[in-house]
Design a protein around this motif. Structure first.
Motif, PDB file in Angstrom:
ATOM      1  N   GLU A  15       0.845  -1.218   0.000  1.00 20.17           N
ATOM      2  CA  GLU A  15       0.000   0.000   0.000  1.00 20.17           C
ATOM      3  C   GLU A  15       0.869   1.254   0.000  1.00 20.17           C
ATOM      4  OE1 GLU A  15      -2.566  -0.265   3.427  1.00 20.17           O
ATOM      5  OE2 GLU A  15      -3.451  -2.124   2.678  1.00 20.17           O
ATOM      6  N   GLY A  16       1.936   1.200   0.795  1.00 24.11           N
ATOM      7  CA  GLY A  16       2.844   2.352   0.880  1.00 24.11           C
ATOM      8  C   GLY A  16       3.534   2.614  -0.445  1.00 24.11           C
ATOM      9  N   MET A  17       3.825   1.541  -1.161  1.00 21.89           N
ATOM     10  CA  MET A  17       4.510   1.680  -2.449  1.00 21.89           C
ATOM     11  C   MET A  17       3.648   2.486  -3.423  1.00 21.89           C
ATOM     12  SD  MET A  17       6.277  -1.485  -4.393  1.00 21.89           S
ATOM     13  CE  MET A  17       7.643  -1.290  -5.494  1.00 21.89           C
ATOM     14  N   ALA A  18       2.339   2.224  -3.370  1.00 20.34           N
ATOM     15  CA  ALA A  18       1.417   2.948  -4.260  1.00 20.34           C
ATOM     16  C   ALA A  18       1.500   4.453  -4.020  1.00 20.34           C
ATOM     17  CB  ALA A  18      -0.011   2.455  -4.024  1.00 20.34           C
ATOM     18  N   GLU A  19       1.710   4.831  -2.772  1.00 21.45           N
ATOM     19  CA  GLU A  19       1.794   6.258  -2.445  1.00 21.45           C
ATOM     20  C   GLU A  19       3.141   6.854  -2.833  1.00 21.45           C
ATOM     21  OE1 GLU A  19       0.819   6.827   1.692  1.00 21.45           O
ATOM     22  OE2 GLU A  19      -0.968   5.584   1.440  1.00 21.45           O
ATOM     23  N   LYS A  20       4.179   6.052  -2.749  1.00 21.27           N
ATOM     24  CA  LYS A  20       5.523   6.581  -2.991  1.00 21.27           C
ATOM     25  C   LYS A  20       5.899   6.675  -4.473  1.00 21.27           C
ATOM     26  CE  LYS A  20       7.796   6.327   1.242  1.00 21.27           C
ATOM     27  NZ  LYS A  20       8.989   6.988   1.762  1.00 21.27           N
ATOM     28  N   ASN A  22       6.442   7.659  -8.062  1.00 21.23           N
ATOM     29  CA  ASN A  22       6.234   8.825  -8.908  1.00 21.23           C
ATOM     30  C   ASN A  22       6.736   8.489 -10.310  1.00 21.23           C
ATOM     31  OD1 ASN A  22       9.046   9.248  -9.034  1.00 21.23           O
ATOM     32  ND2 ASN A  22       9.016  10.603  -7.265  1.00 21.23           N
ATOM     33  N   ARG A  23       6.568   9.419 -11.205  1.00 22.30           N
ATOM     34  CA  ARG A  23       6.851   9.140 -12.610  1.00 22.30           C
ATOM     35  C   ARG A  23       8.318   8.748 -12.829  1.00 22.30           C
ATOM     36  NH1 ARG A  23       4.610  13.985 -15.780  1.00 22.30           N
ATOM     37  NH2 ARG A  23       2.810  13.703 -14.431  1.00 22.30           N
ATOM     38  N   GLN A  24       9.189   9.416 -12.087  1.00 20.34           N
ATOM     39  CA  GLN A  24      10.620   9.140 -12.231  1.00 20.34           C
ATOM     40  C   GLN A  24      10.950   7.717 -11.764  1.00 20.34           C
ATOM     41  OE1 GLN A  24      13.018  12.115 -10.402  1.00 20.34           O
ATOM     42  NE2 GLN A  24      14.923  11.275 -11.172  1.00 20.34           N
ATOM     43  N   ILE A  25      10.375   7.355 -10.636  1.00 21.60           N
ATOM     44  CA  ILE A  25      10.639   6.014 -10.106  1.00 21.60           C
ATOM     45  C   ILE A  25      10.007   4.950 -11.001  1.00 21.60           C
ATOM     46  CG2 ILE A  25      10.090   4.449  -8.177  1.00 21.60           C
ATOM     47  CD1 ILE A  25      10.609   6.777  -6.271  1.00 21.60           C
ATOM     48  N   VAL A  26       8.780   5.199 -11.441  1.00 23.31           N
ATOM     49  CA  VAL A  26       8.111   4.221 -12.315  1.00 23.31           C
ATOM     50  C   VAL A  26       8.916   4.046 -13.606  1.00 23.31           C
ATOM     51  CG1 VAL A  26       6.033   3.756 -13.679  1.00 23.31           C
ATOM     52  CG2 VAL A  26       5.818   4.571 -11.346  1.00 23.31           C
ATOM     53  N   GLY A  27       9.388   5.165 -14.152  1.00 21.97           N
ATOM     54  CA  GLY A  27      10.234   5.092 -15.355  1.00 21.97           C
ATOM     55  C   GLY A  27      11.421   4.189 -15.113  1.00 21.97           C
ATOM     56  N   SER A  28      12.075   4.368 -13.978  1.00 21.93           N
ATOM     57  CA  SER A  28      13.248   3.557 -13.647  1.00 21.93           C
ATOM     58  C   SER A  28      12.873   2.089 -13.427  1.00 21.93           C
ATOM     59  CB  SER A  28      13.929   4.090 -12.381  1.00 21.93           C
ATOM     60  OG  SER A  28      14.639   5.268 -12.673  1.00 21.93           O
ATOM     61  N   LEU A  29      11.670   1.866 -12.941  1.00 16.89           N
ATOM     62  CA  LEU A  29      11.248   0.488 -12.678  1.00 16.89           C
ATOM     63  C   LEU A  29      10.875  -0.273 -13.952  1.00 16.89           C
ATOM     64  CD1 LEU A  29       9.243   1.115  -9.399  1.00 16.89           C
ATOM     65  CD2 LEU A  29      11.178  -0.440  -9.614  1.00 16.89           C
ATOM     66  N   VAL A  30      10.370   0.459 -14.945  1.00 13.95           N
ATOM     67  CA  VAL A  30       9.948  -0.261 -16.160  1.00 13.95           C
ATOM     68  C   VAL A  30      11.026  -0.294 -17.239  1.00 13.95           C
ATOM     69  CG1 VAL A  30       7.465   0.095 -15.864  1.00 13.95           C
ATOM     70  CG2 VAL A  30       8.799   1.812 -17.097  1.00 13.95           C
ATOM     71  N   ALA A  31      12.035   0.558 -17.115  1.00 15.83           N
ATOM     72  CA  ALA A  31      12.945   0.732 -18.255  1.00 15.83           C
ATOM     73  C   ALA A  31      14.143  -0.209 -18.296  1.00 15.83           C
ATOM     74  CB  ALA A  31      13.431   2.178 -18.287  1.00 15.83           C
ATOM     75  N   CYS A  32      14.408  -0.936 -17.230  1.00 12.08           N
ATOM     76  CA  CYS A  32      15.626  -1.764 -17.214  1.00 12.08           C
ATOM     77  C   CYS A  32      15.556  -2.852 -18.295  1.00 12.08           C
ATOM     78  CB  CYS A  32      15.801  -2.413 -15.845  1.00 12.08           C
ATOM     79  SG  CYS A  32      17.267  -3.458 -15.745  1.00 12.08           S
ATOM     80  N   VAL A  33      16.645  -2.970 -19.064  1.00 11.77           N
ATOM     81  CA  VAL A  33      16.684  -3.996 -20.114  1.00 11.77           C
ATOM     82  C   VAL A  33      17.611  -5.156 -19.722  1.00 11.77           C
ATOM     83  CG1 VAL A  33      16.025  -2.534 -22.047  1.00 11.77           C
ATOM     84  CG2 VAL A  33      18.427  -2.648 -21.386  1.00 11.77           C
TER      85      VAL A  33
END
Lengths: 453, 225, 176
Positions: A15-20, A22-33
């Protein structure tokens, strides 16, 4: 689908992760190849080459798996295919704790070496904060965080001890300079500078307070130290607890405002500088109007303006400079300390790599307070030890209290026989009043920091 | 040209592209729904460093192997990266050129360039598969999608290389396979790691913005004292 | 905003200060069930109050979550310390558990005949009880307790900084 029952802590963490996020973090989470470039930049991997679990991408994936399983539909629909996996038990949370606290110093070296721009350190810090929020953290992190929340500084220095130390240092200064006016003012209103320090200075290294005091006094500065809100360090940076980060930074800003100070000067401390100067306003949600600068910049300005005189011939040993990760890789502070060091020593030797590419002292990210990881920290310090040894310097200078401790520890462990010191000690040493004024080199970058504007 | 090949070159590609565009749009909307970070503090660092410069530097970073230690110290890997991505560009371009401007491929120099680039990318693809399987750290960080995407692209290069001359009169197997693989590739991309190029501008934008504002980008990395 | 509110014959007063240095009859320490003093306020209690507090706590051994126990305050200015073990780290039903802890801390003080009692923001900060929740529950609980038959004449809420202070000031102002 698994039928495993999720613990309350794991529920809160998700639940806390959903609040934390942000676009920058999500970008970093989805972009790793998973290209593996980060492995070549991490001091843990370089010193533990046979263990793939140290790879930044591997460590990041422990967090990414949870993100994918709960927030990214590819992971919701095809979890196995994209490596998505939820988290359930307290044991799993403990394992995650050992990764995010014990196997990464949040140095950000992999972030600048990632072709995709994945900023692992940022979401590693996010995960630290989420674990702390459910009470899962190394004992040292708990001890220090509680001290900073409740006593107001991260070493639990009581107000009376702080004041006693300042008064003691003030007396030392008077006697050393043989000048009754050489005092450390406390809570002086309308000062041009309010000087904030690291509690380590009070507890273990009060000489740095009097050294700074001497410099301010000799420069004729209108300065003061605050009776509270004086700790510019911030364990919120290490623990990932933004609320602690905001509370601690807010105390510094509010006290400076109350004193009507014109500027906050932050003593030499990498994480303190980053927390107070760069992150604090964001954590506290405050627009801070009082300008802030590192004492390195203040000291450099005094020399440039001729307010203090330096005699570099007094420092005849060989010196190298270690860039703190937080200063260099998160705040762009790397040229000024070099310029200042070159003004006060005759033999300066650069270490390689340096500036924003320097290796962590290996004690960063709060690692010095997590004794359970000490053997791993010291083993992983070999890369730093080799780097220091190659300079052939007798003294390593740094602008960070934490780095002083990290470097001292590894120098002892690897028997390098080097001294560690800070610029404030160096400068205080050379301006003891010889009256010899060194010509000041003005390079193209001179006086060009944003902090000088 | 058979009806099957005509369908594969036109309707199939258009449908696959539409699906890809649709999923991409959903993906972008999803990403933009997360709050953006904000920097309240005054900027730090040297004045040559600003948010804007940091962003541009960050975007251009990949074309400057000297600017990143991981590329600088492993130039060969960087060249492999370049060849692989040039191969992707060429193979995608081919899927447009063949149906809409086949005359371009009658120029021998162009077909040669396309074939050389795609074959080189195919070889790099094979090297990458071997690397991913044989290096423990890469094995440890790889998901099934990592292997599948890499194998998919490498096989696609293989068929693309043979499709470059566009000689359907001599047999349609390679062309048909290439176009069906392209269609599958287009549909599969948004669900896989291959979609990284969609995120690339965003991640590098945000890193560049932060690092530029803080005076870290453009990087003043290791310098000789 | 008012910094004190009268409830029957008692007062709730909001101050900013150093909890363990207060010259009050008793203050509350947000304890752990094992009653280890630890760092933070616990460190200040050990340093300023001397070893007798720890010794007394060791004799007691431990308490259950939500319970409270009183010890002497050694060399501190206060006469007693009420050690109250409240909820921590987003555990389930924080509000309910905090209410029980508050009630037990107040009762414990009452039993000792304490008339003046200081509270920190209970569980806020390190123990991660959200500050607005902490302020709401504490004020509600103190108000309810002082509305009844009690010998406690003054309850002080000792905020560590402006951030804490503001949250409690809002809740205090909301008391009718």
């Amino acid at each position: 689908m698994t039928n495993k029952k999720r613990s309350h802590q794991a529920e809160v963490l998700i639940e806390g992760m959903a609040e934390k996020l942000n676009r920058q973090i999500v970008g970093s989470l989805v972009a790793c190849v998973h290209c593996g470039n980060c492995t070549r930049s991490c001091h843990y991997v370089l010193t533990n080459p046979d263990d793939p679990t140290f790879a930044p991408a591997y460590k990041a994936d422990r967090i990414r798996k949870i993100f994918k399983r709960h927030f990214d539909w590819t992971g919701r629909v095809f979890p196995w295919w994209v490596g998505a996996k939820s988290i359930f038990t307290v044991e799993e949370l403990e394992e995650l704790k050992d990764i995010v606290f014990g196997k990464c110093t949040n140095c950000r070296r992999c972030s600048i070496n990632c072709p995709m721009g994945v900023d692992y350190a940022t979401f590693n810090r996010m995960m630290r904060g989420l674990l702390v929020s459910v009470g899962i953290m190394p004992e040292g992190v708990a001890v220090v965080s509680k001290d900073q929340w409740e006593i107001g500084n991260q070493m639990g220095v009581l107000p009376e001890d702080y004041i006693d130390t300042i008064e003691w240092m003030s007396e030392e200064m008077q006697s050393e300079l043989d000048d009754p006016t050489a005092v450390i003012p406390i809570d002086k209103m309308d000062a041009d500078i309010v000087y904030t320090i690291n509690p380590r200075e009070v507890k273990y290294d009060p000489r740095t307070i009097s050294d700074a005091g001497k410099i301010f006094h000799l420069a004729g500065e209108n300065w003061t130290m605050p009776s509270e809100g004086w700790d510019m360090t911030n364990f919120g940076l290490f623990s990932g607890d933004d609320a602690l980060g905001g509370a601690v930074a807010g105390r510094v800003y509010e006290k400076a405002k109350e004193l009507r100070a014109k500027k906050i000067v932050i003593s030499e401390c990498g994480h303190g500088y980053r927390s107070t100067r760069c992150e604090g306003p964001n954590w506290a949600g405050m627009d801070v109007e009082i300008p802030m600068e590192s004492s390195v910049i203040t000291m450099l300005r005094y020399v440039r303006e001729g307010r203090i005189k330096v005699d570099k011939t007094r420092n005849t040993k060989s010196y190298t400079f270690h860039d703190s990760c937080n200063n260099a890789r998160s705040c762009g502070l790397f040229e000024e300390p070099r310029e200042l060091l070159n003004l006060v020593v005759t033999d300066f030797r650069e270490m390689y790599p340096n500036r924003s590419e320097n290796y962590c002292c290996t004690g960063g990210g709060g690692a010095m307070s997590m004794s359970e990881y000490t053997p791993l920290r010291l083993k992983s310090a070999k890369i730093k030890a080799d780097q220091l040894r190659e300079t052939g310097a007798e003294v390593v200078v740094t602008s960070c209290h934490n780095c002083v401790d990290g470097l001292t520890d590894l120098i002892k462990h690897y028997k390098l026989g080097m001294e560690v010191t800070q610029l404030v000690n160096m400068e205080s040493e050379v301006n003891k009043g010889s009256g010899f004024n060194v010509s000041i080199p003005r390079r193209s970058i001179a006086l060009s920091s944003n902090d000088f504007k | 040209m058979s009806e099957a090949l005509h369908f594969a070159e036109h309707r199939l590609q258009e449908t696959a592209l539409l699906i890809m565009a649709g999923v991409y749009a959903v993906r972008l909307i999803w990403l933009m729904r997360f709050k953006a970070g904000k920097e309240r503090q005054a900027p730090t660092g040297l004045p040559g460093t600003t948010k804007g410069k940091g962003i541009i530097y960050s975007w251009a970073n990949i074309f400057m192997p000297w600017s990143m230690e991981s590329a600088r110290k492993h130039v060969l890997m960087w060249f492999q990266f370049g060849i692989f991505h040039m191969g992707v560009t060429a193979a995608i371009a081919l899927s447009v050129i063949i149906p809409y401007a086949p005359e371009v491929l009658e120029i021998t120099l162009i077909t040669t360039i396309f074939q050389v680039v795609i074959v080189a990318a195919f070889i790099v693809g094979i090297m990458r598969i071997i690397r991913r399987i044989s290096i423990p750290v890469l094995r440890a960080i790889s998901s099934p999608d990592d292997y599948f995407s890499l194998i998919l692209l490498t096989v696609w290069f293989f068929f693309a290389a043979f499709s470059v001359p566009n000689r359907w009169q001599e047999g349609e197997t390679f062309l048909l396979t290439y176009f069906w693989l392209t269609a599958f590739f287009l549909v599969y991309v948004p669900f896989s790691k291959i979609s990284h190029y969609l995120y690339y501008p965003f991640t590098r934008y945000y890193l560049g913005k932060t690092m530029g504002f803080r005076g870290v980008f453009p990087l003043r990395g290791t310098r000789r004292g | 905003m008012p910094d004190s509110v009268k409830i029957n014959q008692s007062t709730i007063r909001l101050i900013k200060g150093d909890l363990t240095a207060l010259d009050v009859e008793a203050f509350v320490f947000y304890a752990r069930p094992d009653l280890a003093l630890g760092s933070g306020f616990g460190n200040a209690i050990s340093m300023r109050g001397g070893s007798t507090i720890k010794e007394e706590l060791e004799k007691i051994g431990g308490i259950k979550s939500g319970e409270a126990v009183a010890t002497a305050a050694g060399e501190l200015k206060a006469g007693y310390i009420i050690h109250a073990a409240g909820p921590a780290f987003h555990e389930e039903n924080i509000e309910g558990k905090l209410l029980i802890t508050m009630e037990n801390a107040l009762k414990c003080a009452e039993e000792k005949g304490i008339k003046q009692l200081a509270f920190p923001p209970m569980g806020a900060g390190f123990f991660a009880v959200p500050l607005p929740v902490c302020a709401k529950v504490m004020i509600e609980s103190i108000k309810r307790y002082l509305s009844g038959d009690t010998g406690i004449k003054e309850v002080i809420i000792c905020a560590a900084d402006n951030r804490d202070y503001k949250s409690f000031a809002v809740e205090l102002a909301a008391i009718d």
